[in-house]
Design a protein around this motif. Structure first.
Motif, PDB file in Angstrom:
ATOM      1  N   MET A   1      82.364  38.308  43.867  1.00  0.00           N
ATOM      2  CA  MET A   1      80.913  38.193  43.948  1.00  0.00           C
ATOM      3  C   MET A   1      80.348  38.010  42.542  1.00  0.00           C
ATOM      4  O   MET A   1      80.725  38.708  41.613  1.00  0.00           O
ATOM      5  N   LEU A   2      79.463  37.058  42.405  1.00  0.00           N
ATOM      6  CA  LEU A   2      78.855  36.791  41.108  1.00  0.00           C
ATOM      7  C   LEU A   2      77.798  37.833  40.773  1.00  0.00           C
ATOM      8  O   LEU A   2      77.037  38.248  41.642  1.00  0.00           O
ATOM      9  N   ARG A   3      77.779  38.229  39.527  1.00  0.00           N
ATOM     10  CA  ARG A   3      76.801  39.195  39.048  1.00  0.00           C
ATOM     11  C   ARG A   3      75.776  38.463  38.183  1.00  0.00           C
ATOM     12  O   ARG A   3      76.140  37.607  37.390  1.00  0.00           O
ATOM     13  N   ILE A   4      74.525  38.831  38.315  1.00  0.00           N
ATOM     14  CA  ILE A   4      73.462  38.209  37.519  1.00  0.00           C
ATOM     15  C   ILE A   4      73.420  38.870  36.142  1.00  0.00           C
ATOM     16  O   ILE A   4      73.462  40.083  36.025  1.00  0.00           O
ATOM     17  N   HIS A   5      73.358  38.034  35.105  1.00  0.00           N
ATOM     18  CA  HIS A   5      73.245  38.494  33.723  1.00  0.00           C
ATOM     19  C   HIS A   5      71.916  38.009  33.166  1.00  0.00           C
ATOM     20  O   HIS A   5      71.444  36.930  33.522  1.00  0.00           O
ATOM     21  N   LYS A   6      71.317  38.794  32.289  1.00  0.00           N
ATOM     22  CA  LYS A   6      70.144  38.343  31.537  1.00  0.00           C
ATOM     23  C   LYS A   6      70.679  37.753  30.234  1.00  0.00           C
ATOM     24  O   LYS A   6      71.369  38.443  29.477  1.00  0.00           O
ATOM     25  N   ILE A   7      70.379  36.499  29.973  1.00  0.00           N
ATOM     26  CA  ILE A   7      70.901  35.813  28.797  1.00  0.00           C
ATOM     27  C   ILE A   7      69.738  35.275  27.980  1.00  0.00           C
ATOM     28  O   ILE A   7      68.778  34.722  28.529  1.00  0.00           O
ATOM     29  N   ARG A   8      69.864  35.439  26.656  1.00  0.00           N
ATOM     30  CA  ARG A   8      68.845  34.887  25.764  1.00  0.00           C
ATOM     31  C   ARG A   8      68.869  33.357  25.855  1.00  0.00           C
ATOM     32  O   ARG A   8      69.937  32.749  25.757  1.00  0.00           O
ATOM     33  N   ILE A   9      67.722  32.767  26.026  1.00  0.00           N
ATOM     34  CA  ILE A   9      67.618  31.321  26.143  1.00  0.00           C
ATOM     35  C   ILE A   9      68.150  30.629  24.890  1.00  0.00           C
ATOM     36  O   ILE A   9      68.799  29.590  24.980  1.00  0.00           O
ATOM     37  N   ASP A  10      67.937  31.234  23.732  1.00  0.00           N
ATOM     38  CA  ASP A  10      68.416  30.640  22.478  1.00  0.00           C
ATOM     39  C   ASP A  10      69.940  30.584  22.399  1.00  0.00           C
ATOM     40  O   ASP A  10      70.482  29.855  21.572  1.00  0.00           O
ATOM     41  N   ASP A  11      70.631  31.348  23.234  1.00  0.00           N
ATOM     42  CA  ASP A  11      72.097  31.375  23.227  1.00  0.00           C
ATOM     43  C   ASP A  11      72.708  30.361  24.197  1.00  0.00           C
ATOM     44  O   ASP A  11      73.928  30.332  24.367  1.00  0.00           O
ATOM     45  N   ILE A  12      71.868  29.545  24.836  1.00  0.00           N
ATOM     46  CA  ILE A  12      72.357  28.583  25.833  1.00  0.00           C
ATOM     47  C   ILE A  12      72.339  27.183  25.233  1.00  0.00           C
ATOM     48  O   ILE A  12      71.315  26.710  24.743  1.00  0.00           O
ATOM     49  N   TYR A  13      73.498  26.544  25.278  1.00  0.00           N
ATOM     50  CA  TYR A  13      73.634  25.163  24.817  1.00  0.00           C
ATOM     51  C   TYR A  13      73.575  24.228  26.023  1.00  0.00           C
ATOM     52  O   TYR A  13      74.243  24.474  27.034  1.00  0.00           O
ATOM     53  N   VAL A  14      72.785  23.175  25.908  1.00  0.00           N
ATOM     54  CA  VAL A  14      72.686  22.176  26.971  1.00  0.00           C
ATOM     55  C   VAL A  14      73.389  20.915  26.480  1.00  0.00           C
ATOM     56  O   VAL A  14      72.959  20.309  25.490  1.00  0.00           O
ATOM     57  N   PRO A  15      74.494  20.507  27.133  1.00  0.00           N
ATOM     58  CA  PRO A  15      75.198  19.297  26.718  1.00  0.00           C
ATOM     59  C   PRO A  15      74.276  18.080  26.732  1.00  0.00           C
ATOM     60  O   PRO A  15      73.379  17.972  27.574  1.00  0.00           O
ATOM     61  N   THR A  16      74.514  17.181  25.786  1.00  0.00           N
ATOM     62  CA  THR A  16      73.665  15.989  25.628  1.00  0.00           C
ATOM     63  C   THR A  16      73.577  15.186  26.918  1.00  0.00           C
ATOM     64  O   THR A  16      72.488  14.746  27.305  1.00  0.00           O
ATOM     65  N   ALA A  17      74.696  14.972  27.589  1.00  0.00           N
ATOM     66  CA  ALA A  17      74.688  14.187  28.837  1.00  0.00           C
ATOM     67  C   ALA A  17      73.807  14.843  29.887  1.00  0.00           C
ATOM     68  O   ALA A  17      73.110  14.169  30.639  1.00  0.00           O
ATOM     69  N   ARG A  18      73.814  16.158  29.943  1.00  0.00           N
ATOM     70  CA  ARG A  18      72.983  16.875  30.923  1.00  0.00           C
ATOM     71  C   ARG A  18      71.503  16.776  30.546  1.00  0.00           C
ATOM     72  O   ARG A  18      70.642  16.658  31.397  1.00  0.00           O
ATOM     73  N   ARG A  19      71.207  16.807  29.234  1.00  0.00           N
ATOM     74  CA  ARG A  19      69.817  16.722  28.772  1.00  0.00           C
ATOM     75  C   ARG A  19      69.150  15.429  29.230  1.00  0.00           C
ATOM     76  O   ARG A  19      67.950  15.381  29.469  1.00  0.00           O
ATOM     77  N   ARG A  20      69.943  14.374  29.351  1.00  0.00           N
ATOM     78  CA  ARG A  20      69.395  13.067  29.753  1.00  0.00           C
ATOM     79  C   ARG A  20      68.892  13.059  31.189  1.00  0.00           C
ATOM     80  O   ARG A  20      68.158  12.160  31.580  1.00  0.00           O
ATOM     81  N   THR A  21      69.297  14.056  31.976  1.00  0.00           N
ATOM     82  CA  THR A  21      68.874  14.098  33.382  1.00  0.00           C
ATOM     83  C   THR A  21      67.560  14.858  33.575  1.00  0.00           C
ATOM     84  O   THR A  21      67.105  15.011  34.708  1.00  0.00           O
ATOM     85  N   LEU A  22      66.967  15.320  32.490  1.00  0.00           N
ATOM     86  CA  LEU A  22      65.740  16.116  32.579  1.00  0.00           C
ATOM     87  C   LEU A  22      64.540  15.258  32.950  1.00  0.00           C
ATOM     88  O   LEU A  22      64.314  14.203  32.374  1.00  0.00           O
ATOM     89  N   HIS A  23      63.781  15.751  33.920  1.00  0.00           N
ATOM     90  CA  HIS A  23      62.509  15.143  34.310  1.00  0.00           C
ATOM     91  C   HIS A  23      61.425  16.168  33.982  1.00  0.00           C
ATOM     92  O   HIS A  23      61.269  17.159  34.717  1.00  0.00           O
ATOM     93  N   PRO A  24      60.661  15.967  32.892  1.00  0.00           N
ATOM     94  CA  PRO A  24      59.676  16.966  32.453  1.00  0.00           C
ATOM     95  C   PRO A  24      58.668  17.369  33.528  1.00  0.00           C
ATOM     96  O   PRO A  24      58.299  18.535  33.616  1.00  0.00           O
ATOM     97  N   GLU A  25      58.241  16.436  34.339  1.00  0.00           N
ATOM     98  CA  GLU A  25      57.264  16.768  35.387  1.00  0.00           C
ATOM     99  C   GLU A  25      57.866  17.729  36.409  1.00  0.00           C
ATOM    100  O   GLU A  25      57.193  18.651  36.880  1.00  0.00           O
ATOM    101  N   THR A  26      59.127  17.536  36.748  1.00  0.00           N
ATOM    102  CA  THR A  26      59.812  18.440  37.671  1.00  0.00           C
ATOM    103  C   THR A  26      59.872  19.842  37.077  1.00  0.00           C
ATOM    104  O   THR A  26      59.627  20.833  37.774  1.00  0.00           O
ATOM    105  N   ALA A  27      60.192  19.933  35.786  1.00  0.00           N
ATOM    106  CA  ALA A  27      60.264  21.231  35.115  1.00  0.00           C
ATOM    107  C   ALA A  27      58.896  21.912  35.094  1.00  0.00           C
ATOM    108  O   ALA A  27      58.789  23.120  35.307  1.00  0.00           O
ATOM    109  N   ARG A  28      57.844  21.131  34.872  1.00  0.00           N
ATOM    110  CA  ARG A  28      56.495  21.698  34.843  1.00  0.00           C
ATOM    111  C   ARG A  28      56.097  22.248  36.214  1.00  0.00           C
ATOM    112  O   ARG A  28      55.574  23.355  36.328  1.00  0.00           O
ATOM    113  N   LEU A  29      56.376  21.497  37.249  1.00  0.00           N
ATOM    114  CA  LEU A  29      56.056  21.949  38.606  1.00  0.00           C
ATOM    115  C   LEU A  29      56.876  23.183  38.980  1.00  0.00           C
ATOM    116  O   LEU A  29      56.362  24.116  39.606  1.00  0.00           O
ATOM    117  N   LEU A  30      58.117  23.194  38.566  1.00  0.00           N
ATOM    118  CA  LEU A  30      58.977  24.346  38.822  1.00  0.00           C
ATOM    119  C   LEU A  30      58.464  25.573  38.072  1.00  0.00           C
ATOM    120  O   LEU A  30      58.495  26.684  38.601  1.00  0.00           O
TER     121      LEU A  30
END
Length: 82
Positions: A1-30
């Motif tokens: 069973m997966l356990r939820i962890h609280k992680i500092r946002i500054d400690d998270i790396y987003v791979p470049t290829a994944r960053r290209r899939t970002l839609h800012p409007e979707t993030a804003r609505l979310l």
């Protein structure tokens, strides 16, 4: 069973290829939905020994950043490198 962890946002790396899939409007609505209803599903990250690498949840991560949060709920998973 997966356990939820609280992680500092500054400690998270987003791979470049994944960053290209970002839609800012979707993030804003979310972000608006998270503000009203809370985050329903934690993001998924893997550890590379120095930091956490985003596996799933780019729009949730960006939405929480947009809200000015310092931490995010995440599942720590075992995943292949992308």
């Amino acid at each position: 069973m997966l356990r939820i962890h609280k992680i500092r946002i500054d400690d998270i790396y987003v791979p470049t290829a994944r960053r290209r899939t970002l839609h800012p409007e979707t993030a804003r609505l979310l972000a608006e939905d998270i503000l009203e209803n809370g985050m329903k599903m934690p993001i998924q990250v893997r550890s590379d020994g120095k930091r956490y690498v985003l596996v799933e949840g780019l729009h949730r991560l960006e939405a929480v950043k947009w809200l000015g949060e310092a931490e995010i709920e995440a599942y720590l998973v075992q995943a292949r490198k992308h």
